[in-house]
Design a protein around this motif. Structure first.
Motif, PDB file in Angstrom:
ATOM      1  N   SER A  25     -11.013  -9.121  -2.734  1.00 44.17           N
ATOM      2  CA  SER A  25      -9.860  -9.110  -1.819  1.00 44.17           C
ATOM      3  C   SER A  25      -9.454 -10.533  -1.453  1.00 44.17           C
ATOM      4  N   LEU A  26     -10.472 -11.389  -1.243  1.00 42.74           N
ATOM      5  CA  LEU A  26     -10.162 -12.782  -0.889  1.00 42.74           C
ATOM      6  C   LEU A  26      -9.431 -13.468  -2.039  1.00 42.74           C
ATOM      7  N   ASP A  27      -9.813 -13.133  -3.272  1.00 45.46           N
ATOM      8  CA  ASP A  27      -9.156 -13.744  -4.437  1.00 45.46           C
ATOM      9  C   ASP A  27      -7.692 -13.346  -4.512  1.00 45.46           C
ATOM     10  N   VAL A  28      -7.376 -12.120  -4.083  1.00 46.41           N
ATOM     11  CA  VAL A  28      -5.968 -11.692  -4.069  1.00 46.41           C
ATOM     12  C   VAL A  28      -5.220 -12.413  -2.952  1.00 46.41           C
ATOM     13  N   LEU A  29      -5.919 -12.532  -1.834  1.00 47.45           N
ATOM     14  CA  LEU A  29      -5.265 -13.008  -0.610  1.00 47.45           C
ATOM     15  C   LEU A  29      -4.958 -14.512  -0.592  1.00 47.45           C
ATOM     16  N   ARG A  30      -5.916 -15.305  -1.064  1.00 48.85           N
ATOM     17  CA  ARG A  30      -5.783 -16.764  -0.907  1.00 48.85           C
ATOM     18  C   ARG A  30      -4.493 -17.324  -1.518  1.00 48.85           C
ATOM     19  N   PRO A  31      -4.184 -16.981  -2.774  1.00 49.00           N
ATOM     20  CA  PRO A  31      -2.945 -17.547  -3.339  1.00 49.00           C
ATOM     21  C   PRO A  31      -1.692 -17.090  -2.590  1.00 49.00           C
ATOM     22  N   ILE A  32      -1.742 -15.867  -2.044  1.00 45.94           N
ATOM     23  CA  ILE A  32      -0.550 -15.376  -1.311  1.00 45.94           C
ATOM     24  C   ILE A  32      -0.412 -16.143   0.007  1.00 45.94           C
ATOM     25  N   ALA A  33      -1.565 -16.393   0.657  1.00 41.31           N
ATOM     26  CA  ALA A  33      -1.537 -17.170   1.908  1.00 41.31           C
ATOM     27  C   ALA A  33      -0.917 -18.546   1.634  1.00 41.31           C
ATOM     28  N   LEU A  34      -1.317 -19.125   0.520  1.00 42.79           N
ATOM     29  CA  LEU A  34      -0.805 -20.443   0.134  1.00 42.79           C
ATOM     30  C   LEU A  34       0.710 -20.387  -0.069  1.00 42.79           C
ATOM     31  N   GLU A  35       1.145 -19.340  -0.788  1.00 38.41           N
ATOM     32  CA  GLU A  35       2.594 -19.135  -1.018  1.00 38.41           C
ATOM     33  C   GLU A  35       3.369 -19.054   0.290  1.00 38.41           C
ATOM     34  N   SER A 120      -3.305  -4.815  -3.883  1.00 40.58           N
ATOM     35  CA  SER A 120      -2.373  -5.236  -4.933  1.00 40.58           C
ATOM     36  C   SER A 120      -1.525  -6.380  -4.379  1.00 40.58           C
ATOM     37  N   PRO A 121      -1.379  -7.462  -5.153  1.00 39.62           N
ATOM     38  CA  PRO A 121      -0.681  -8.647  -4.635  1.00 39.62           C
ATOM     39  C   PRO A 121       0.713  -8.311  -4.103  1.00 39.62           C
ATOM     40  N   GLY A 122       1.442  -7.424  -4.813  1.00 39.67           N
ATOM     41  CA  GLY A 122       2.814  -7.084  -4.391  1.00 39.67           C
ATOM     42  C   GLY A 122       2.822  -6.466  -3.012  1.00 39.67           C
ATOM     43  N   THR A 123       1.918  -5.519  -2.793  1.00 37.88           N
ATOM     44  CA  THR A 123       1.871  -4.840  -1.490  1.00 37.88           C
ATOM     45  C   THR A 123       1.466  -5.817  -0.391  1.00 37.88           C
ATOM     46  N   VAL A 124       0.477  -6.664  -0.685  1.00 42.88           N
ATOM     47  CA  VAL A 124       0.024  -7.621   0.335  1.00 42.88           C
ATOM     48  C   VAL A 124       1.175  -8.558   0.708  1.00 42.88           C
ATOM     49  N   ARG A 125       1.879  -9.039  -0.310  1.00 42.86           N
ATOM     50  CA  ARG A 125       2.998  -9.962  -0.082  1.00 42.86           C
ATOM     51  C   ARG A 125       4.055  -9.303   0.812  1.00 42.86           C
ATOM     52  N   ASP A 126       4.439  -8.066   0.446  1.00 42.14           N
ATOM     53  CA  ASP A 126       5.461  -7.345   1.224  1.00 42.14           C
ATOM     54  C   ASP A 126       5.001  -7.121   2.657  1.00 42.14           C
ATOM     55  N   THR A 127       3.746  -6.726   2.798  1.00 44.58           N
ATOM     56  CA  THR A 127       3.240  -6.406   4.137  1.00 44.58           C
ATOM     57  C   THR A 127       3.191  -7.646   5.015  1.00 44.58           C
ATOM     58  N   LEU A 128       2.782  -8.773   4.415  1.00 45.56           N
ATOM     59  CA  LEU A 128       2.726 -10.003   5.221  1.00 45.56           C
ATOM     60  C   LEU A 128       4.131 -10.471   5.605  1.00 45.56           C
ATOM     61  N   ALA A 129       5.073 -10.295   4.676  1.00 43.98           N
ATOM     62  CA  ALA A 129       6.463 -10.683   4.996  1.00 43.98           C
ATOM     63  C   ALA A 129       6.977  -9.809   6.141  1.00 43.98           C
TER      64      ALA A 129
END
Ligand SMILES: Nc1ncnc2c1ncn2[C@@H]1O[C@H](COP(=O)(O)OP(=O)(O)OP(=O)(O)O)[C@@H](O)[C@H]1O
Ligand SMILES: [Mg+2]
Length: 428
Positions: A25-35, A120-129
């Motif tokens: 989960s951290l591997d999915v999250l870190r690059p998105i946090a950076l983005e 899933s990166p897409g869902t995490v990205r959408d949810t954080l936005a």
């Protein structure tokens, strides 16, 4: 609860922090946090318990992602988290239990969203936005809030799934059972059934409104709407099939605005094509009821619409409702459907031909006719869910409110009691 000695990042609070139990989960999250412009170091190893420990000595972030996987009693632990969170923190839970009841209880306890692992990166990205949008939105439960209003849009992911059946039923339940002044706006301009299913003539009100948006005011509303009961007024049309819809949507937005002043509830029967043509219609909607059927095509379009709603109406609470369920005849199972849309179906309404034909025969809404069967009960559950889940939004003065923060709710001692009671309630 807000310890004044707590330290935090610049300005006292970090924008974001995550507490995850596993490396994947951290591997999915870190690059998105950076983005998103956040520090990847804020993605910590450790779940809910670590979050509670850390946040008891540091300021809580604006957005908090927390893993419930190692928690034996997630609801109780979430309450412990609320004790150490600052007001306004938007909390997103992550877990591996796919259970609608848990999901609902988490949302009711102030959690913004619940994501299933593997992430899933897409869902995490959408949810954080979405969380970011919610954090920056004006709070809806400030004292002195003016008139309360709750607006619900009902949208079918496919034709004929029962969106109009649910829109009219909800409007009936809000107005007749809850005694709330309610407006039903049927935006299926050519083929609407809002008036028909109540055995009423639609009149020219909606057509006049479309032709002359500048005439729409309180008086116009009073004269143009059709009364269905003491608390329910309808605006619907049966525009001639040969006449294309000529509008830029201004009339609909103006109607929504007038309804906010004149009623406590608005229910909009919103056909999919209207959503595409007039996305501005969702700007002030608090709840979106997405009506689905258990088919492959519906799964595809539910995914597309959920993603669209996350991007364009992040303030709205989306409820996925499966209608016309026939377990033995489903094209795909409910579990497979949920896995594919990565969201639980909050309400499932059985297919009931007798119930539908009785409503048609009596010229009543489906929910009004069917007060004792399972289909009717499921629609009443939906109406309660709408009223319950957005209780806070109804106090927003001029539009939809952000979902209340964890602490915002917890500040109300009464809410603590409600959350505890909910936990003990047997499943419906
Ligand atoms: N749970 C149910 N069981 C049986 N029949 C149902 C159920 N829900 C709705 N129906 C029936 O399905 C038909 C279509 O319903 P409805 O008009 O509400 O769908 P819709 O999604 O609004 O369709 P459209 O895409 O044309 O707007 C109606 O005849 C209605 O009575
Ligand atoms: Mg319809």
């Amino acid at each position: 609860m807000n310890a004044p000695w707590k330290s935090g990042g610049p300005g006292g609070r970090d924008q974001f922090a995550a507490y995850m139990c596993d490396e994947a989960s951290l591997d999915v999250l870190r690059p998105i946090a950076l983005e998103m412009g956040w520090q990847p170091e804020k993605c910590n190893k450790g779940g809910l318990r670590n979050a509670v420990q850390s946040l008891s000595i540091t300021a809580s972030p604006n957005i908090l992602l927390v893993d419930l996987s190692e928690s034996g009693d997630p609801l109780n632990d979430i309450n412990a988290l609320a004790e150490v969170c600052e007001p306004g923190t938007v909390v997103i839970a992550v877990g591996q239990v796919n259970d609608v009841r848990l999901y609902r209880d988490l949302l009711a306890s102030g959690i913004q969203d619940y994501l299933l692992k593997p992430l899933s990166p897409g869902t995490v990205r959408d949810t954080l936005a979405q969380a970011q949008a919610v954090f920056s939105a004006p709070r809806g439960h400030e004292p002195g809030a003016a008139k309360s209003h709750l607006s619900t849009a009902v949208i079918g992911t496919r034709g004929g799934v029962g969106a109009s059946t649910l829109a009219t039923s909800l409007a009936w339940l809000f107005s007749a059972d809850e005694k709330l002044p309610t407006a039903l706006l049927d935006l299926d301009i050519h083929f609407g059934t809002g008036a028909l299913c109540l055995d009423l003539e639609p009149g020219r009100g909606l057509t006049d409104a479309i032709e002359n948006p500048s005439r729409i005011d309180g008086l116009f509303i009073e004269r143009a709407m059709i009364r269905a009961n003491d608390n329910l007024a309808i605006l619907s049309a049966e525009a001639p099939i040969g006449t294309p819809l000529m509008t830029d949507g201004a009339a609909f937005v103006q109607l929504e605005e007038e309804f906010r002043q004149a009623f406590e509830m608005t229910v909009i029967d919103l056909p999919r094509n209207m959503l595409i043509n007039f996305p501005q219609l969702l700007a002030n909607v608090n709840v979106v009821v997405l009506v689905v059927e258990l088919t492959l095509a519906s799964a595809r379009d539910t995914i597309r619409m959920l993603s669209w709603l996350k991007a364009h109406a992040p303030h709205a609470r989306v409820l996925v409702v499966a209608n016309k369920i026939q377990p033995s005849l489903a094209e795909i199972t409910k579990a497979d459907f949920e896995a594919s849309i990565e969201t639980p179906v909050q309400i499932a309404i059985p297919y009931d031909l007798k119930a539908a034909s009785m409503a048609a025969k009596l010229g009543q809404t489906f929910a009004d006719t069917n007060r004792t069967n399972r289909a009717g009960a499921a629609i009443r559950d939906l109406s309660r869910l709408i009223l319950e889940e957005t209780g806070e939004a109804r106090s927003a003065p001029g539009g939809p409110a952000a979902k209340p923060s964890l602490l915002g709710k917890l500040d109300l001692k009464a809410f603590m009691g409600k959350a505890a009671a909910k936990k003990e309630t047997a499943p419906r």
